[in-house]
Design a protein around this motif. Structure first.
Motif, PDB file in Angstrom:
ATOM      1  N   ARG A 100       0.919  -0.770  -0.188  1.00  0.00           N
ATOM      2  CA  ARG A 100       0.252  -0.123  -0.108  1.00  0.00           C
ATOM      3  C   ARG A 100       0.854   1.403  -0.082  1.00  0.00           C
ATOM      4  N   ILE A 101       2.099   1.496   0.948  1.00  0.00           N
ATOM      5  CA  ILE A 101       2.509   2.512   0.688  1.00  0.00           C
ATOM      6  C   ILE A 101       4.478   2.562   0.340  1.00  0.00           C
ATOM      7  N   ALA A 102       4.447   3.031  -0.795  1.00  0.00           N
ATOM      8  CA  ALA A 102       6.277   3.081  -0.845  1.00  0.00           C
ATOM      9  C   ALA A 102       6.503   4.454  -0.517  1.00  0.00           C
ATOM     10  N   PHE A 103       8.274   3.715  -0.311  1.00  0.00           N
ATOM     11  CA  PHE A 103       9.139   4.556   0.294  1.00  0.00           C
ATOM     12  C   PHE A 103      10.382   5.645  -0.286  1.00  0.00           C
ATOM     13  N   VAL A 104      10.597   6.353  -0.553  1.00  0.00           N
ATOM     14  CA  VAL A 104      11.647   6.955  -1.492  1.00  0.00           C
ATOM     15  C   VAL A 104      12.617   7.766  -0.013  1.00  0.00           C
ATOM     16  N   THR A 118       2.094   0.669  -5.505  1.00  0.00           N
ATOM     17  CA  THR A 118       1.556   1.557  -4.437  1.00  0.00           C
ATOM     18  C   THR A 118       0.145   2.504  -3.869  1.00  0.00           C
ATOM     19  N   PRO A 119      -0.415   2.178  -3.708  1.00  0.00           N
ATOM     20  CA  PRO A 119      -1.277   4.192  -4.415  1.00  0.00           C
ATOM     21  C   PRO A 119      -0.866   5.503  -3.412  1.00  0.00           C
ATOM     22  N   TYR A 120      -0.018   5.380  -2.499  1.00  0.00           N
ATOM     23  CA  TYR A 120       0.376   5.885  -1.396  1.00  0.00           C
ATOM     24  C   TYR A 120       2.325   5.897  -1.704  1.00  0.00           C
ATOM     25  N   LEU A 121       2.741   6.577  -1.431  1.00  0.00           N
ATOM     26  CA  LEU A 121       4.285   7.107  -1.488  1.00  0.00           C
ATOM     27  C   LEU A 121       4.968   7.894  -0.589  1.00  0.00           C
ATOM     28  N   LEU A 122       5.594   7.323   0.100  1.00  0.00           N
ATOM     29  CA  LEU A 122       6.503   8.445   1.407  1.00  0.00           C
ATOM     30  C   LEU A 122       8.365   8.604   1.126  1.00  0.00           C
ATOM     31  N   MET A 123       7.975   9.805   1.129  1.00  0.00           N
ATOM     32  CA  MET A 123       9.609  10.827   0.517  1.00  0.00           C
ATOM     33  C   MET A 123      10.063  11.924   1.924  1.00  0.00           C
ATOM     34  N   ASP A 124      11.220  11.217   1.639  1.00  0.00           N
ATOM     35  CA  ASP A 124      12.204  11.689   3.104  1.00  0.00           C
ATOM     36  C   ASP A 124      12.760  12.823   2.748  1.00  0.00           C
ATOM     37  N   GLU A 125      12.005  14.186   2.571  1.00  0.00           N
ATOM     38  CA  GLU A 125      12.970  14.831   1.639  1.00  0.00           C
ATOM     39  C   GLU A 125      14.285  14.699   0.531  1.00  0.00           C
ATOM     40  N   PRO A 126      13.458  14.214  -0.487  1.00  0.00           N
ATOM     41  CA  PRO A 126      14.482  13.833  -1.205  1.00  0.00           C
ATOM     42  C   PRO A 126      14.827  14.280  -2.154  1.00  0.00           C
TER      43      PRO A 126
END
Length: 257
Positions: free
Chosen positions: A77-81, A157-165
């Protein structure tokens, strides 16, 4: 359909870092986390991703509690960059991108035709198909960040998380990458939660903004309504103004110190 955070609290070794945070990340939009260093942006990203568990409150993805969901289910559901990826092994670009299919594979299966097709489609989407055969460690920082975005898209996934990309990139690459993220958001209907340092990038690309101040949600809502001089001054504790350009765009300016 949204990521919903309700009254979330979290702390390290007795020191509370997140204090009753509540907000939502809808599909098909970019939601930006803004705040000073230490305000809790990265901690919130880790909580949403299920790496950390709330000590109070809840985080739900399309109605499913992240803390109660198996890790593979969260990854579907969630991918992370991340900010950046310091590779150890000399993976090829396509090889690294297709790793995004891992949540859809069993422990003993290997990527198949459909998985490589998804990887190629993701590389096409971010404009790096020509890098497929290159060594990941031999390409530029901006290209590596696009590889990480392609890997996340390959998870489908329907959602994407990005930490200061964009924190390690030059001005041109910062805007190029955020323009690609915005296009993907519109085309694929992905909901993006991105932590940022630069409020001008948020003003240019975010649909919604969540302002964090000492672990609390200070303001949250549509970017145009939240990013006012008054709110920005309170967030960053410095003189700030928002200036309208002749073409309708707005930029954030401050006094030199």
């Amino acid at each position: 359909m949204a990521i919903e955070m309700e009254a979330v609290r979290f702390g390290y070794r007795g020191a509370e870092v997140i204090r009753g945070a509540s907000f939502a990340v809808p599909e098909g939009s970019i939601t930006c986390l803004l705040g000073r260093n230490g305000s809790g942006k990265t901690t919130l990203i880790r909580l949403v991703n299920g790496i950390l568990r709330p000590q109070a409150g809840s985080i739900r993805v399309d109605g499913h509690d992240v803390a109660l969901s198996p890790r593979p289910a969260v990854a579907r559901r969630i991918a992370f960059v991340p900010q950046e990826h310091q590779g150890v092994f000399p993976y090829g670009v396509e090889e690294l991108v297709v790793m995004g299919r891992n949540p859809h594979l069993s422990l003993i299966s290997r990527p198949g035709r459909r998985d490589f097709a998804a990887a190629r489609a993701a590389m096409e989407a971010v404009g790096i198909a020509h890098l497929a055969g290159r060594d990941y460690m031999q390409i530029s920082g901006g290209e590596r960040q696009l590889v990480l975005i392609a890997r996340a898209l390959t998870q489908e996934t329907p959602y994407l998380l990005m930490d200061e990309p964009t924190s390690h990139l030059d001005f041109s690459n910062q805007h190029a990458i955020m323009a690609i993220v915005r296009r993907i958001t519109r085309e694929r209907g992905v909901g993006v939660l991105v932590a940022m340092h630069d409020p001008n990038l948020a003003l240019a690309f975010a649909d919604r903004v969540v302002m964090l101040r000492e672990g609390q949600v200070y303001r949250a809502g549509p970017a145009a309504e939240v990013m006012t001089p008054e709110h920005l001054q309170a967030l960053y504790q410095m003189p700030i103004d928002v200036v309208a350009l002749p073409d309708g765009r707005r930029i954030i300016v401050t006094e030199a110190r």
